[in-house]
Design a protein around this motif. Sequence first.
Motif, PDB file in Angstrom:
ATOM      1  N   HIS A 165     -69.540  68.503  -4.188  1.00 44.19           N
ATOM      2  CA  HIS A 165     -69.342  67.118  -4.619  1.00 44.19           C
ATOM      3  C   HIS A 165     -69.984  66.855  -5.981  1.00 44.19           C
ATOM      4  O   HIS A 165     -69.808  65.765  -6.536  1.00 44.19           O
ATOM      5  CB  HIS A 165     -69.836  66.108  -3.567  1.00 44.19           C
ATOM      6  CG  HIS A 165     -71.136  66.441  -2.937  1.00 44.19           C
ATOM      7  ND1 HIS A 165     -71.282  66.619  -1.589  1.00 44.19           N
ATOM      8  CD2 HIS A 165     -72.374  66.621  -3.465  1.00 44.19           C
ATOM      9  CE1 HIS A 165     -72.538  66.877  -1.302  1.00 44.19           C
ATOM     10  NE2 HIS A 165     -73.220  66.871  -2.429  1.00 44.19           N
ATOM     11  N   PRO A 168     -66.748  68.241 -10.656  1.00 43.15           N
ATOM     12  CA  PRO A 168     -65.634  67.317 -10.870  1.00 43.15           C
ATOM     13  C   PRO A 168     -64.284  68.019 -10.777  1.00 43.15           C
ATOM     14  O   PRO A 168     -64.188  69.245 -10.861  1.00 43.15           O
ATOM     15  CB  PRO A 168     -65.894  66.794 -12.289  1.00 43.15           C
ATOM     16  CG  PRO A 168     -66.691  67.868 -12.961  1.00 43.15           C
ATOM     17  CD  PRO A 168     -67.535  68.485 -11.883  1.00 43.15           C
ATOM     18  N   ASP A 169     -63.246  67.229 -10.626  1.00 43.39           N
ATOM     19  CA  ASP A 169     -61.904  67.784 -10.510  1.00 43.39           C
ATOM     20  C   ASP A 169     -61.522  68.609 -11.731  1.00 43.39           C
ATOM     21  O   ASP A 169     -60.802  69.613 -11.615  1.00 43.39           O
ATOM     22  CB  ASP A 169     -60.884  66.661 -10.321  1.00 43.39           C
ATOM     23  CG  ASP A 169     -61.036  65.946  -8.984  1.00 43.39           C
ATOM     24  OD1 ASP A 169     -61.644  66.534  -8.066  1.00 43.39           O
ATOM     25  OD2 ASP A 169     -60.550  64.805  -8.863  1.00 43.39           O
ATOM     26  N   GLU A 210     -72.359  56.800  -5.128  1.00 43.94           N
ATOM     27  CA  GLU A 210     -71.624  57.666  -6.051  1.00 43.94           C
ATOM     28  C   GLU A 210     -71.789  57.174  -7.480  1.00 43.94           C
ATOM     29  O   GLU A 210     -72.031  57.965  -8.409  1.00 43.94           O
ATOM     30  CB  GLU A 210     -70.147  57.680  -5.655  1.00 43.94           C
ATOM     31  CG  GLU A 210     -69.288  58.656  -6.448  1.00 43.94           C
ATOM     32  CD  GLU A 210     -67.869  58.702  -5.914  1.00 43.94           C
ATOM     33  OE1 GLU A 210     -67.137  59.639  -6.296  1.00 43.94           O
ATOM     34  OE2 GLU A 210     -67.482  57.822  -5.127  1.00 43.94           O
ATOM     35  N   ASN A 214     -73.517  59.059 -10.789  1.00 42.07           N
ATOM     36  CA  ASN A 214     -72.699  59.292 -11.979  1.00 42.07           C
ATOM     37  C   ASN A 214     -73.405  58.879 -13.264  1.00 42.07           C
ATOM     38  O   ASN A 214     -72.927  59.183 -14.355  1.00 42.07           O
ATOM     39  CB  ASN A 214     -71.365  58.555 -11.847  1.00 42.07           C
ATOM     40  CG  ASN A 214     -70.446  59.227 -10.853  1.00 42.07           C
ATOM     41  OD1 ASN A 214     -70.653  60.379 -10.487  1.00 42.07           O
ATOM     42  ND2 ASN A 214     -69.425  58.504 -10.400  1.00 42.07           N
ATOM     43  N   ARG A 221     -68.675  63.425  -7.001  1.00 39.81           N
ATOM     44  CA  ARG A 221     -67.254  63.219  -6.698  1.00 39.81           C
ATOM     45  C   ARG A 221     -67.052  63.369  -5.195  1.00 39.81           C
ATOM     46  O   ARG A 221     -66.975  64.474  -4.670  1.00 39.81           O
ATOM     47  CB  ARG A 221     -66.398  64.233  -7.461  1.00 39.81           C
ATOM     48  CG  ARG A 221     -64.956  64.372  -6.984  1.00 39.81           C
ATOM     49  CD  ARG A 221     -64.099  63.140  -7.239  1.00 39.81           C
ATOM     50  NE  ARG A 221     -62.693  63.472  -7.119  1.00 39.81           N
ATOM     51  CZ  ARG A 221     -61.969  63.363  -5.997  1.00 39.81           C
ATOM     52  NH1 ARG A 221     -62.539  62.921  -4.877  1.00 39.81           N
ATOM     53  NH2 ARG A 221     -60.689  63.685  -5.999  1.00 39.81           N
ATOM     54  N   ARG A 223     -64.969  63.373  -1.779  1.00 38.81           N
ATOM     55  CA  ARG A 223     -63.593  63.737  -1.448  1.00 38.81           C
ATOM     56  C   ARG A 223     -63.329  63.408   0.016  1.00 38.81           C
ATOM     57  O   ARG A 223     -64.256  63.373   0.825  1.00 38.81           O
ATOM     58  CB  ARG A 223     -63.344  65.219  -1.741  1.00 38.81           C
ATOM     59  CG  ARG A 223     -63.481  65.575  -3.216  1.00 38.81           C
ATOM     60  CD  ARG A 223     -63.220  67.049  -3.519  1.00 38.81           C
ATOM     61  NE  ARG A 223     -63.161  67.257  -4.966  1.00 38.81           N
ATOM     62  CZ  ARG A 223     -64.201  67.598  -5.729  1.00 38.81           C
ATOM     63  NH1 ARG A 223     -65.387  67.777  -5.162  1.00 38.81           N
ATOM     64  NH2 ARG A 223     -64.066  67.737  -7.028  1.00 38.81           N
TER      65      ARG A 223
END
Length: 273
Positions: A165, A168-169, A210, A214, A221, A223
């Motif tokens: 987590h 990042p994507d 979250e 950040n 991140r 999910r």
Amino acid sequence: MEGAERPVWAPDEVDLTKPSVARVYDYYLGGSHNFAVDRAFAATVLEAMPDLPRHAQENRAFLRRAVRALVAEGIDQFVDLGSGIPTVGNVHEVAQALNPDARIAYVDWDPVALAHSRAILAGNPNATVVAGDLRKPAELLAEPALAAAVDLARPFAILLVSVLHFVPDDDKPEEIVATLADSAPPGSYLVISHASNDRSGQPDQAGKAEALYNRTTSPFRMRDRTEIAALFGGLELVEPGVVQMPLWRPDSPEDVAPDATTYPGFAGVARIS
């Protein structure tokens, strides 16, 4: 921490005025490897998500159960990626209590976590800390220190516990996991746990936590279950599959809290064939 004496284990380049995600997590677990700046950040997060220490402890309990299960399957090598600070019932303690010859490589890129780990593991020849970035799996797998710590030609467990987590994507976590799994010989295992706001029952709290993370150097991140299950690719999941962490092979029914099905995180273990 301004004006505070720098501990001997803290490298000069570490800014003691900024919270460390590794030390904050240690604080959630009830550990002692944290500073006032970490506890202050944790207090802010806990205002948004007061159950977070319990969630961290459930995650650590899952890790212990998974390690015990894999030792029972004959696994005697563990590569713990994004390991943080190996305190409070971590992999080497659990595995070596069952098999004193078990070998563990803790891998992290955070200089604070690395410094702590080296101090904690001093005198344990079968537990090693390796500097490496799981976001660069090919480079990590070619790292001589990793090959010296574990025999990558024999089955081993890849542990990605409470770390993806923080990927990042854009860094393509599914490809990272696939590269790691493809490198492991048959008979190895992949272990993943991951924070989620899916069915947590507290989406607003999870979103606030979250957002706070950040703002740090380790953005978060979350999910959902479908995304977390996809991280395993086509690997064969062992029972009970991808479930909320407290539901993964609990030691006894009494250990499962009534609200376990709303736990904000999922975990699973897969066999690599």
